[in-house]
Enzyme design. Structure first.
Site, short mmCIF file in Angstrom:
data_model
loop_
_atom_site.label_atom_id
_atom_site.label_comp_id
_atom_site.label_asym_id
_atom_site.label_seq_id
_atom_site.Cartn_x
_atom_site.Cartn_y
_atom_site.Cartn_z
N LYS A 166 -44.82 92.10 5.40
CA LYS A 166 -45.98 92.53 6.19
C LYS A 166 -47.06 91.47 5.97
O LYS A 166 -47.55 91.30 4.85
CB LYS A 166 -46.48 93.91 5.76
CG LYS A 166 -47.68 94.39 6.59
CD LYS A 166 -47.98 95.86 6.37
CE LYS A 166 -49.21 96.29 7.18
NZ LYS A 166 -49.46 97.74 7.13
N GLU B 169 -46.07 92.41 0.93
CA GLU B 169 -47.30 92.24 1.70
C GLU B 169 -48.36 91.45 0.93
O GLU B 169 -49.27 92.03 0.34
CB GLU B 169 -47.89 93.60 2.11
CG GLU B 169 -49.11 93.45 3.01
CD GLU B 169 -49.84 94.76 3.28
OE1 GLU B 169 -50.77 94.75 4.10
OE2 GLU B 169 -49.47 95.79 2.68
#
Length: 295
Positions: free
Chosen positions: A213, A176
């Site tokens: 993500k 992420e």
């Protein structure tokens, strides 16, 4: 790796709930839920209150595997119980929802346009405990503020370095590197970042499994080619400062990407609501995010 859980995350319809506010972000999460700082005086009291909030969310009929594929937990939540079961066991055994764990320890100072992750001490021990708690995968967040190629290269290198440790422990990492949605050169950062992704993916074994993500892209379907890489289990999107309605609108235009919202999921929930009010508010959010995720 649990193959049933992998299949569910890889091809199931729904989204991933982010319930992983850590020590630094917990006071804000509690304020949004209607609990002010004067309600607690120690970290333990604060974490007790946020666990009560998360328990209420997870036990709600609206928190249903028909719509929710997985849930990301904070370490403190993983070690706590819901109805005499550890949280991850409750999620999977009672709800059919795949448990993930946030493993990062927050962000370093801004340098070269990015905020790397702080060192993660005792990561090996944390991953061992995650396996013992039957966690499926992990999540770690860093932040890109500017389209600085040097900084973005370091961000992606750090993410993949830790991802390799996580895969070696038998877990699936969620990589992420969030791009600030208010960055004036966000689209440029996305291009640099994606090039770095492909460079590092090419160095992984063909049977490696990772997730991403990411901030919702400036150009619709910008990550379509990333989705097609066989090593990428799934791409999930963070709401990143957008309202739930805004995030859902953008998400619905990006085929194949599903939500992993935190604040946008819990928007409107309040400690003073009756169970009926609480469940109806959560159900409205869950259904809206689900619909945006399956477009």
């Amino acid at each position: 790796m649990n193959k049933e859980q992998l299949q569910r995350i890889q091809s199931g319809k729904g989204f991933i709930a982010a319930l992983d506010q850590s020590g630094g972000s917990t006071p804000k999460a509690l304020r949004n839920y209607g609990i002010s700082e004067d309600r607690y005086s120690t970290d333990e009291e604060m974490f007790n209150l946020v666990h009560e909030m998360r328990t209420r969310i997870m036990k709600s009929p609206a928190f249903d595997s028909k719509y929710i594929l997985g849930a990301i937990l904070f370490e403190n939540t993983m070690e706590r119980k819901i109805d005499d079961r550890y949280t991850a066991d409750y999620l999977w055994e009672k709800k059919g929802i795949v448990p993930f764990l946030k493993v990062d320890k927050g962000l370093d100072e801004l340098k070269e346009g990015v905020q790397l992750m702080k060192p993660i001490p005792h990561l090996e021990d944390l991953l061992k405990r995650a396996k013992e708690h039957r966690i499926f995968g992990t999540k770690m967040r860093s932040v890109i503020k500017e389209a600085n190629p040097v900084g973005i290269k370091k961000i992606v290198e750090q993410q993949f370095e830790i991802a390799k440790q996580i895969m070696a422990a038998g877990l699936v990492p969620i990589i992420e590197p969030e791009i600030d949605i208010y960055s004036p050169d966000k689209a440029k950062s996305e291009k640099i970042m994606k090039e770095e992704f492909f460079h590092h993916l090419a160095e992984l074994d063909q049977d490696a499994k990772v997730m991403f993500k990411l901030s919702l892209p400036s150009e619709d379907n910008f990550f379509k080619d990333l989705l097609e890489d066989p090593r990428v289990v799934r791409i999930v999107a963070l709401s990143g400062g957008y309202s739930r309605d805004e995030a859902n609108e953008i998400l619905a235009r990006n085929k194949g990407i599903i939500a992993s919202f935190s604040r946008a999921l819990t928007e409107g929930l309040n400690v003073h609501q009756t169970d009926k009010e609480f469940n109806e508010t959560l159900e409205k959010a869950v259904l809206a995010i689900y619909e945006a995720s399956i477009q």
